[in-house]
Design a protein around this motif. Sequence first.
Motif, PDB file in Angstrom:
ATOM      1  N   LEU A 298     -24.685  -4.072   9.619  1.00 48.25           N
ATOM      2  CA  LEU A 298     -24.771  -4.916   8.419  1.00 48.25           C
ATOM      3  C   LEU A 298     -24.389  -6.372   8.694  1.00 48.25           C
ATOM      4  CD1 LEU A 298     -23.127  -2.507   5.815  1.00 48.25           C
ATOM      5  CD2 LEU A 298     -25.567  -2.993   6.101  1.00 48.25           C
ATOM      6  N   SER A 299     -23.978  -6.644   9.925  1.00 49.68           N
ATOM      7  CA  SER A 299     -23.473  -7.971  10.267  1.00 49.68           C
ATOM      8  C   SER A 299     -24.502  -8.762  11.061  1.00 49.68           C
ATOM      9  CB  SER A 299     -22.197  -7.850  11.105  1.00 49.68           C
ATOM     10  OG  SER A 299     -21.203  -7.187  10.376  1.00 49.68           O
ATOM     11  N   SER A 300     -24.613 -10.017  10.723  1.00 44.10           N
ATOM     12  CA  SER A 300     -25.429 -10.952  11.481  1.00 44.10           C
ATOM     13  C   SER A 300     -24.949 -12.342  11.107  1.00 44.10           C
ATOM     14  CB  SER A 300     -26.915 -10.798  11.134  1.00 44.10           C
ATOM     15  OG  SER A 300     -27.160 -11.290   9.836  1.00 44.10           O
ATOM     16  N   PRO A 301     -25.269 -13.338  11.906  1.00 43.46           N
ATOM     17  CA  PRO A 301     -24.892 -14.699  11.523  1.00 43.46           C
ATOM     18  C   PRO A 301     -25.475 -15.102  10.162  1.00 43.46           C
ATOM     19  CG  PRO A 301     -25.485 -14.644  13.846  1.00 43.46           C
ATOM     20  CD  PRO A 301     -25.825 -13.289  13.275  1.00 43.46           C
ATOM     21  N   VAL A 302     -26.708 -14.718   9.905  1.00 44.38           N
ATOM     22  CA  VAL A 302     -27.343 -15.056   8.625  1.00 44.38           C
ATOM     23  C   VAL A 302     -26.609 -14.372   7.479  1.00 44.38           C
ATOM     24  CG1 VAL A 302     -29.450 -14.802   7.259  1.00 44.38           C
ATOM     25  CG2 VAL A 302     -29.600 -15.516   9.648  1.00 44.38           C
ATOM     26  N   SER A 303     -26.323 -13.094   7.637  1.00 44.58           N
ATOM     27  CA  SER A 303     -25.597 -12.342   6.609  1.00 44.58           C
ATOM     28  C   SER A 303     -24.217 -12.957   6.351  1.00 44.58           C
ATOM     29  CB  SER A 303     -25.466 -10.885   7.045  1.00 44.58           C
ATOM     30  OG  SER A 303     -24.581 -10.194   6.221  1.00 44.58           O
ATOM     31  N   PHE A 304     -23.519 -13.314   7.429  1.00 48.69           N
ATOM     32  CA  PHE A 304     -22.197 -13.919   7.290  1.00 48.69           C
ATOM     33  C   PHE A 304     -22.289 -15.221   6.502  1.00 48.69           C
ATOM     34  CE2 PHE A 304     -18.954 -16.921   8.697  1.00 48.69           C
ATOM     35  CZ  PHE A 304     -17.808 -16.225   8.333  1.00 48.69           C
ATOM     36  N   LEU A 305     -23.251 -16.068   6.852  1.00 51.11           N
ATOM     37  CA  LEU A 305     -23.395 -17.348   6.148  1.00 51.11           C
ATOM     38  C   LEU A 305     -23.786 -17.159   4.691  1.00 51.11           C
ATOM     39  CD1 LEU A 305     -25.049 -19.570   8.890  1.00 51.11           C
ATOM     40  CD2 LEU A 305     -22.746 -19.805   7.932  1.00 51.11           C
ATOM     41  N   GLU A 306     -24.663 -16.201   4.430  1.00 54.29           N
ATOM     42  CA  GLU A 306     -25.057 -15.932   3.039  1.00 54.29           C
ATOM     43  C   GLU A 306     -23.860 -15.496   2.214  1.00 54.29           C
ATOM     44  OE1 GLU A 306     -28.155 -13.008   3.309  1.00 54.29           O
ATOM     45  OE2 GLU A 306     -29.702 -14.505   3.751  1.00 54.29           O
ATOM     46  N   GLN A 307     -23.089 -14.551   2.751  1.00 55.31           N
ATOM     47  CA  GLN A 307     -21.947 -14.027   1.991  1.00 55.31           C
ATOM     48  C   GLN A 307     -20.819 -15.043   1.875  1.00 55.31           C
ATOM     49  OE1 GLN A 307     -20.997  -9.874   2.969  1.00 55.31           O
ATOM     50  NE2 GLN A 307     -22.928  -9.880   4.093  1.00 55.31           N
ATOM     51  N   SER A 308     -20.539 -15.750   2.954  1.00 60.36           N
ATOM     52  CA  SER A 308     -19.455 -16.739   2.896  1.00 60.36           C
ATOM     53  C   SER A 308     -19.839 -17.937   2.032  1.00 60.36           C
ATOM     54  CB  SER A 308     -19.036 -17.175   4.298  1.00 60.36           C
ATOM     55  OG  SER A 308     -20.086 -17.806   4.978  1.00 60.36           O
ATOM     56  N   SER A 309     -21.142 -18.156   1.820  1.00 58.74           N
ATOM     57  CA  SER A 309     -21.551 -19.274   0.959  1.00 58.74           C
ATOM     58  C   SER A 309     -21.011 -19.098  -0.460  1.00 58.74           C
ATOM     59  CB  SER A 309     -23.072 -19.430   0.945  1.00 58.74           C
ATOM     60  OG  SER A 309     -23.679 -18.401   0.203  1.00 58.74           O
TER      61      SER A 309
ATOM     62  N   MET B   6     -13.542 -30.074   2.479  1.00 59.03           N
ATOM     63  CA  MET B   6     -14.709 -29.203   2.310  1.00 59.03           C
ATOM     64  C   MET B   6     -15.562 -29.187   3.570  1.00 59.03           C
ATOM     65  SD  MET B   6     -15.586 -27.288  -0.230  1.00 59.03           S
ATOM     66  CE  MET B   6     -16.768 -25.998   0.014  1.00 59.03           C
ATOM     67  N   HIS B   7     -15.717 -30.330   4.203  1.00 58.37           N
ATOM     68  CA  HIS B   7     -16.487 -30.397   5.450  1.00 58.37           C
ATOM     69  C   HIS B   7     -15.803 -29.582   6.546  1.00 58.37           C
ATOM     70  CE1 HIS B   7     -17.814 -32.125   9.318  1.00 58.37           C
ATOM     71  NE2 HIS B   7     -18.996 -32.087   8.720  1.00 58.37           N
ATOM     72  N   ARG B   8     -14.483 -29.696   6.632  1.00 60.68           N
ATOM     73  CA  ARG B   8     -13.749 -28.950   7.659  1.00 60.68           C
ATOM     74  C   ARG B   8     -13.939 -27.447   7.465  1.00 60.68           C
ATOM     75  NH1 ARG B   8     -13.556 -27.245  11.585  1.00 60.68           N
ATOM     76  NH2 ARG B   8     -14.015 -29.384  12.103  1.00 60.68           N
ATOM     77  N   ILE B   9     -13.832 -26.982   6.234  1.00 59.60           N
ATOM     78  CA  ILE B   9     -13.958 -25.548   5.968  1.00 59.60           C
ATOM     79  C   ILE B   9     -15.391 -25.085   6.209  1.00 59.60           C
ATOM     80  CG2 ILE B   9     -13.770 -23.761   4.190  1.00 59.60           C
ATOM     81  CD1 ILE B   9     -11.274 -25.287   3.172  1.00 59.60           C
ATOM     82  N   ARG B  10     -16.365 -25.862   5.764  1.00 63.05           N
ATOM     83  CA  ARG B  10     -17.772 -25.505   6.037  1.00 63.05           C
ATOM     84  C   ARG B  10     -18.041 -25.439   7.538  1.00 63.05           C
ATOM     85  NH1 ARG B  10     -19.637 -28.950   1.327  1.00 63.05           N
ATOM     86  NH2 ARG B  10     -20.273 -27.405  -0.218  1.00 63.05           N
ATOM     87  N   SER B  11     -17.498 -26.394   8.278  1.00 63.38           N
ATOM     88  CA  SER B  11     -17.678 -26.415   9.736  1.00 63.38           C
ATOM     89  C   SER B  11     -17.044 -25.193  10.391  1.00 63.38           C
ATOM     90  CB  SER B  11     -17.076 -27.695  10.330  1.00 63.38           C
ATOM     91  OG  SER B  11     -17.744 -28.823   9.853  1.00 63.38           O
TER      92      SER B  11
END
Length: 194
Positions: free
Chosen positions: A172-183, A80-85
Amino acid sequence: MKKTSAREKLLDITFDEVYIHGYAATSVDAILKKAGVPKGSLYHHFGSKKALVLAMIKERLFVKIDQFFIFEKKEEECVMHRIRSTYAAMAKNQPLITYGCPLYRLMVELSPVDREFDALLLEKYEEQHRKLALLLGQGIEEGEFSTALQPEAFARYLLSATWGILSLSPTLSSPVSFLEQSSFLLKQLASYKI
């Protein structure tokens, strides 16, 4: 200081141009102009635009994909840590967030129209799928995830969903958006944790 060879310049510029504009919209003249090399260099090293792009895929794009999607964990690291990283690192890669996954973009553009491109790109996709499925399988073997997790199917789902998130328009893309959606993807994976 080492001088970059004409061949290396052509590969670097071709990666940038094809990544941003796509294969069909990238002209040989634009590549040559940006690389600052004569047309003869292209034909000396590659013979054609297609041969140049095939070489670029093998020598530049595949290297980038391995940098974007890191699916091998360190010995003491949990899955899980590897994938989150990996997702956190992707969010920091501005070209990846802005333009999407270069492998996916070329598969969409070229796989339906050229068997040679299709076979080469599919081979890399399958390699990434295998790496991720093996990583998820390790998580099951090491007692991190329940046996209800199906590594092969979840790996395909995770790759496809990630490519979908990365395929949004730049507005529609940003680092914040990517992290929110991938969460949401990571929460789904976390639901299999023991």
